[in-house]
Design a protein around this motif. Structure first.
Motif, PDB file in Angstrom:
ATOM      1  N   SER A  14       0.825  -1.217   0.000  1.00 55.44           N
ATOM      2  CA  SER A  14       0.000   0.000   0.000  1.00 55.44           C
ATOM      3  C   SER A  14       0.857   1.264   0.000  1.00 55.44           C
ATOM      4  CB  SER A  14      -0.914  -0.004   1.231  1.00 55.44           C
ATOM      5  OG  SER A  14      -0.138  -0.024   2.430  1.00 55.44           O
ATOM      6  N   GLU A  15       2.160   1.099   0.141  1.00 62.30           N
ATOM      7  CA  GLU A  15       3.071   2.247   0.190  1.00 62.30           C
ATOM      8  C   GLU A  15       3.570   2.668  -1.186  1.00 62.30           C
ATOM      9  OE1 GLU A  15       3.607   3.811   3.115  1.00 62.30           O
ATOM     10  OE2 GLU A  15       2.143   2.350   3.860  1.00 62.30           O
ATOM     11  N   ILE A  16       3.138   1.969  -2.225  1.00 60.94           N
ATOM     12  CA  ILE A  16       3.613   2.283  -3.572  1.00 60.94           C
ATOM     13  C   ILE A  16       2.430   2.527  -4.511  1.00 60.94           C
ATOM     14  CG2 ILE A  16       5.716   0.899  -3.298  1.00 60.94           C
ATOM     15  CD1 ILE A  16       4.328  -1.256  -5.029  1.00 60.94           C
ATOM     16  N   SER A  17       2.747   3.063  -5.684  1.00 59.68           N
ATOM     17  CA  SER A  17       1.797   3.160  -6.793  1.00 59.68           C
ATOM     18  C   SER A  17       2.380   2.395  -7.964  1.00 59.68           C
ATOM     19  CB  SER A  17       1.568   4.622  -7.182  1.00 59.68           C
ATOM     20  OG  SER A  17       0.972   5.343  -6.115  1.00 59.68           O
ATOM     21  N   LEU A  18       1.515   1.844  -8.800  1.00 58.84           N
ATOM     22  CA  LEU A  18       1.969   1.046  -9.931  1.00 58.84           C
ATOM     23  C   LEU A  18       1.834   1.834 -11.225  1.00 58.84           C
ATOM     24  CD1 LEU A  18       0.450  -2.462  -9.070  1.00 58.84           C
ATOM     25  CD2 LEU A  18       2.718  -1.547  -8.514  1.00 58.84           C
ATOM     26  N   ASP A  19       2.959   2.037 -11.863  1.00 56.61           N
ATOM     27  CA  ASP A  19       3.001   2.670 -13.183  1.00 56.61           C
ATOM     28  C   ASP A  19       2.979   1.542 -14.208  1.00 56.61           C
ATOM     29  OD1 ASP A  19       3.336   4.462 -15.270  1.00 56.61           O
ATOM     30  OD2 ASP A  19       5.512   4.546 -15.051  1.00 56.61           O
ATOM     31  N   VAL A  20       1.862   1.373 -14.888  1.00 49.17           N
ATOM     32  CA  VAL A  20       1.641   0.231 -15.774  1.00 49.17           C
ATOM     33  C   VAL A  20       1.548   0.712 -17.207  1.00 49.17           C
ATOM     34  CG1 VAL A  20       0.138  -1.736 -16.265  1.00 49.17           C
ATOM     35  CG2 VAL A  20       0.373  -0.901 -13.912  1.00 49.17           C
ATOM     36  N   ALA A  21       2.259   0.034 -18.113  1.00 48.46           N
ATOM     37  CA  ALA A  21       2.245   0.432 -19.521  1.00 48.46           C
ATOM     38  C   ALA A  21       2.359  -0.782 -20.421  1.00 48.46           C
ATOM     39  CB  ALA A  21       3.393   1.402 -19.810  1.00 48.46           C
ATOM     40  N   GLY A  22       1.771  -0.677 -21.588  1.00 42.54           N
ATOM     41  CA  GLY A  22       1.936  -1.671 -22.640  1.00 42.54           C
ATOM     42  C   GLY A  22       2.514  -0.985 -23.851  1.00 42.54           C
ATOM     43  N   LEU A  23       3.779  -1.213 -24.137  1.00 44.03           N
ATOM     44  CA  LEU A  23       4.505  -0.487 -25.181  1.00 44.03           C
ATOM     45  C   LEU A  23       4.688  -1.375 -26.402  1.00 44.03           C
ATOM     46  CD1 LEU A  23       7.177   1.019 -22.784  1.00 44.03           C
ATOM     47  CD2 LEU A  23       5.043   2.069 -23.530  1.00 44.03           C
ATOM     48  N   LYS A  24       4.255  -0.889 -27.551  1.00 38.53           N
ATOM     49  CA  LYS A  24       4.320  -1.669 -28.778  1.00 38.53           C
ATOM     50  C   LYS A  24       5.737  -1.658 -29.337  1.00 38.53           C
ATOM     51  CE  LYS A  24      -0.507  -0.705 -29.876  1.00 38.53           C
ATOM     52  NZ  LYS A  24      -1.455  -0.073 -30.820  1.00 38.53           N
ATOM     53  N   ARG A  25       6.250  -2.823 -29.673  1.00 40.80           N
ATOM     54  CA  ARG A  25       7.611  -2.968 -30.178  1.00 40.80           C
ATOM     55  C   ARG A  25       7.583  -3.584 -31.578  1.00 40.80           C
ATOM     56  NH1 ARG A  25      11.381  -3.371 -26.123  1.00 40.80           N
ATOM     57  NH2 ARG A  25      12.812  -3.171 -27.872  1.00 40.80           N
ATOM     58  N   HIS A  63       5.895  -7.283 -30.849  1.00 40.59           N
ATOM     59  CA  HIS A  63       5.501  -7.731 -29.524  1.00 40.59           C
ATOM     60  C   HIS A  63       5.115  -6.535 -28.668  1.00 40.59           C
ATOM     61  CE1 HIS A  63       9.765  -6.753 -28.654  1.00 40.59           C
ATOM     62  NE2 HIS A  63       9.429  -6.721 -27.366  1.00 40.59           N
ATOM     63  N   ILE A  64       4.545  -6.831 -27.501  1.00 39.95           N
ATOM     64  CA  ILE A  64       4.195  -5.782 -26.548  1.00 39.95           C
ATOM     65  C   ILE A  64       5.058  -5.958 -25.304  1.00 39.95           C
ATOM     66  CG2 ILE A  64       2.383  -4.692 -25.173  1.00 39.95           C
ATOM     67  CD1 ILE A  64       0.347  -5.816 -27.121  1.00 39.95           C
ATOM     68  N   HIS A  65       5.664  -4.869 -24.901  1.00 32.43           N
ATOM     69  CA  HIS A  65       6.518  -4.819 -23.716  1.00 32.43           C
ATOM     70  C   HIS A  65       5.633  -4.290 -22.578  1.00 32.43           C
ATOM     71  CE1 HIS A  65      10.512  -3.525 -21.812  1.00 32.43           C
ATOM     72  NE2 HIS A  65       9.645  -2.811 -21.134  1.00 32.43           N
ATOM     73  N   PHE A  66       5.013  -5.207 -21.831  1.00 34.35           N
ATOM     74  CA  PHE A  66       4.200  -4.806 -20.683  1.00 34.35           C
ATOM     75  C   PHE A  66       5.123  -4.618 -19.484  1.00 34.35           C
ATOM     76  CE2 PHE A  66       0.947  -7.154 -23.136  1.00 34.35           C
ATOM     77  CZ  PHE A  66      -0.086  -6.224 -23.139  1.00 34.35           C
ATOM     78  N   GLU A  67       5.000  -3.483 -18.817  1.00 40.22           N
ATOM     79  CA  GLU A  67       5.837  -3.267 -17.645  1.00 40.22           C
ATOM     80  C   GLU A  67       5.032  -2.682 -16.489  1.00 40.22           C
ATOM     81  OE1 GLU A  67       8.987  -0.736 -19.176  1.00 40.22           O
ATOM     82  OE2 GLU A  67       8.083   1.001 -18.211  1.00 40.22           O
ATOM     83  N   VAL A  68       5.425  -3.111 -15.284  1.00 35.44           N
ATOM     84  CA  VAL A  68       4.818  -2.616 -14.051  1.00 35.44           C
ATOM     85  C   VAL A  68       5.941  -2.083 -13.180  1.00 35.44           C
ATOM     86  CG1 VAL A  68       3.416  -3.180 -12.051  1.00 35.44           C
ATOM     87  CG2 VAL A  68       3.013  -4.380 -14.213  1.00 35.44           C
ATOM     88  N   ARG A  69       5.906  -0.794 -12.880  1.00 31.46           N
ATOM     89  CA  ARG A  69       6.932  -0.175 -12.038  1.00 31.46           C
ATOM     90  C   ARG A  69       6.350   0.142 -10.666  1.00 31.46           C
ATOM     91  NH1 ARG A  69      11.522   1.880 -14.752  1.00 31.46           N
ATOM     92  NH2 ARG A  69      11.361   1.598 -17.013  1.00 31.46           N
ATOM     93  N   ALA A  70       7.089  -0.232  -9.630  1.00 30.99           N
ATOM     94  CA  ALA A  70       6.683   0.046  -8.253  1.00 30.99           C
ATOM     95  C   ALA A  70       7.236   1.408  -7.855  1.00 30.99           C
ATOM     96  CB  ALA A  70       7.194  -1.043  -7.316  1.00 30.99           C
ATOM     97  N   ILE A  71       6.382   2.418  -7.865  1.00 31.81           N
ATOM     98  CA  ILE A  71       6.808   3.791  -7.615  1.00 31.81           C
ATOM     99  C   ILE A  71       6.604   4.137  -6.137  1.00 31.81           C
ATOM    100  CG2 ILE A  71       6.419   6.210  -8.238  1.00 31.81           C
ATOM    101  CD1 ILE A  71       7.575   4.413 -10.471  1.00 31.81           C
ATOM    102  N   ALA A  72       7.618   4.700  -5.524  1.00 24.72           N
ATOM    103  CA  ALA A  72       7.600   4.978  -4.081  1.00 24.72           C
ATOM    104  C   ALA A  72       6.800   6.230  -3.753  1.00 24.72           C
ATOM    105  CB  ALA A  72       9.028   5.115  -3.562  1.00 24.72           C
TER     106      ALA A  72
END
Length: 377
Positions: free
Chosen positions: A145-156, A254-263
């Motif tokens: 609960s201390e983070i936010s998720l930056d989620v993206a699907g980037l086309k490659r 392909h799609i580069h799906f990424e989830v970043r744990a932002i503080a």
């Protein structure tokens, strides 16, 4: 085994069959609104992804069973989707439940394909394989609960395995990404790292040790996941844990799906995420054209603003698409720094060979202690 077995991912191919044995992200949750239907292409197959009015996501076949038109052009009604052409309606399990204009309905006899769907970490995951779906892996590091998720699907615009190979390649960082703080420091001060790798319960554990004693640990999860602590091109957030899923669209994309744990959390985290999404939307459309122009010699990377939110991705795209949209591995000369790439291909070859010959495959398991490390300072 020919390397071509790794790169082709249609439903009848070995790599396609292997990838379908795992849950794969197919979309970002925030990109699918209630009542919306989207056509998606994953693993060289077409599907219809829709979210019911109540918020539940469903994945069904691409076409209506009646006359074969594209189902995503239709309407979402409660938890069902109705075909645009003649109004046949299907529920989330693919069962036809209504057939307008048919005096004596035979809807009960008509069904289209449907697939298990779960949402987790801001992604819509689907299981596209045969039989009962395995449990969806969980990653506690991203549940705080201390983070936010930056989620993206980037086309490659290259084969997914170009990117999978890059997951185990530390040596490229101080050259491809030399415009950034950490990579520049590595280049000037730290020198060449010593890279060691070992097979783990999840995939591959990678250790990187620099001459000054700086140590890094990263993890690769079979068959197409990279878990690192990476630099963020942002004045507020310098580094973040990031989970990346490299998911084939077809053999050349392909799609580069990424989830970043932002503080950041709460309202501050939500504001930061919204700002990132807006910045991404501005640059996402022209990245393929920029990559093609650079590889064609019509543009230089130095002509592009290094503060673009996708600049690191742009650098990777140049290097990986520059290998060829499907790389020709027979011309390579692997060296000491390619230990990770070599081990990755060895594991993939073993698993595909076992699959082809009907032998058991390894059960890959993520453990909560598999967390990347990056020393502060």
């Amino acid at each position: 085994m020919e390397f071509s077995e790794f790169v082709h991912t249609g439903p009848e191919t070995l790599a396609g069959r292997l990838l379908r044995r795992f849950w794969q992200p197919v979309a970002c949750s925030h990109e699918l609104s209630p009542g919306q239907a989207l056509p998606i292409r994953i693993l060289s197959e077409d599907f219809t992804l829709y979210r019911g009015d109540g918020g539940t996501a469903h994945l069904v076949g691409n076409r209506c069973a009646h006359r074969g038109t594209q189902l995503s052009a239709g309407w979402v009604e409660e938890d069902c989707i109705r075909c645009f052409y003649h109004g046949w309606k299907y529920d989330g399990a693919g069962q036809c439940v209504e057939q307008p204009a048919e005096g004596e309905s035979f809807a009960a006899k008509v069904r289209i394909a449907s697939y298990p769907v779960k949402e987790y970490l801001g992604l819509v995951f689907a299981y596209l394989g045969a039989g009962e779906a395995p449990s969806l892996p969980r990653y506690p590091r991203f549940e705080s609960s201390e983070i936010s998720l930056d989620v993206a699907g980037l086309k490659r615009i290259c084969n997914y395995f170009n990117n999978v190979d890059n997951s185990l390649d530390n040596a490229h960082v101080r050259f491809v990404h030399r415009r950034h703080r950490d990579a520049a420091e590595d280049h000037v001060v730290l020198g060449d790292p010593i890279i060691s790798v070992e097979e783990s319960d999840w995939g591959i554990r990678r250790y990187v040790k620099y001459p000054d004693g700086k140590d890094l640990t990263f993890f690769f999860g079979m068959p197409n996941i990279n878990f690192i602590n990476g630099q963020v091109v942002d004045p507020v957030i310098k580094r973040a844990d990031v989970m990346v899923f490299k998911v084939p669209v077809d053999d050349e994309n392909h799609i580069h799906f990424e989830v970043r744990a932002i503080a950041l959390s709460g309202a501050r985290g939500r504001a930061w995420i919204e700002e990132r999404r807006a910045l991404r939307a501005k640059v996402e459309e022209d990245r393929p054209e920029l990559v093609r122009a650079i590889l064609a010699g019509k543009l230089r990377l130095s002509d592009i603003d290094p503060q673009r939110i996708d600049f690191v991705m742009l650098e990777d795209e140049i290097a990986q698409t520059g290998q060829g949209r499907i790389a020709v591995r027979g011309n390579e000369h692997l060296g000491r720094s390619d230990r990770g790439v070599f081990l990755l291909r060895k594991i993939w070859e073993r698993e595909l060979r076992n699959l082809a010959e009907g032998r058991p495959l390894k059960t890959w398991t993520y453990r909560p202690d598999m967390v990347p490390t990056y020393p502060e300072g």
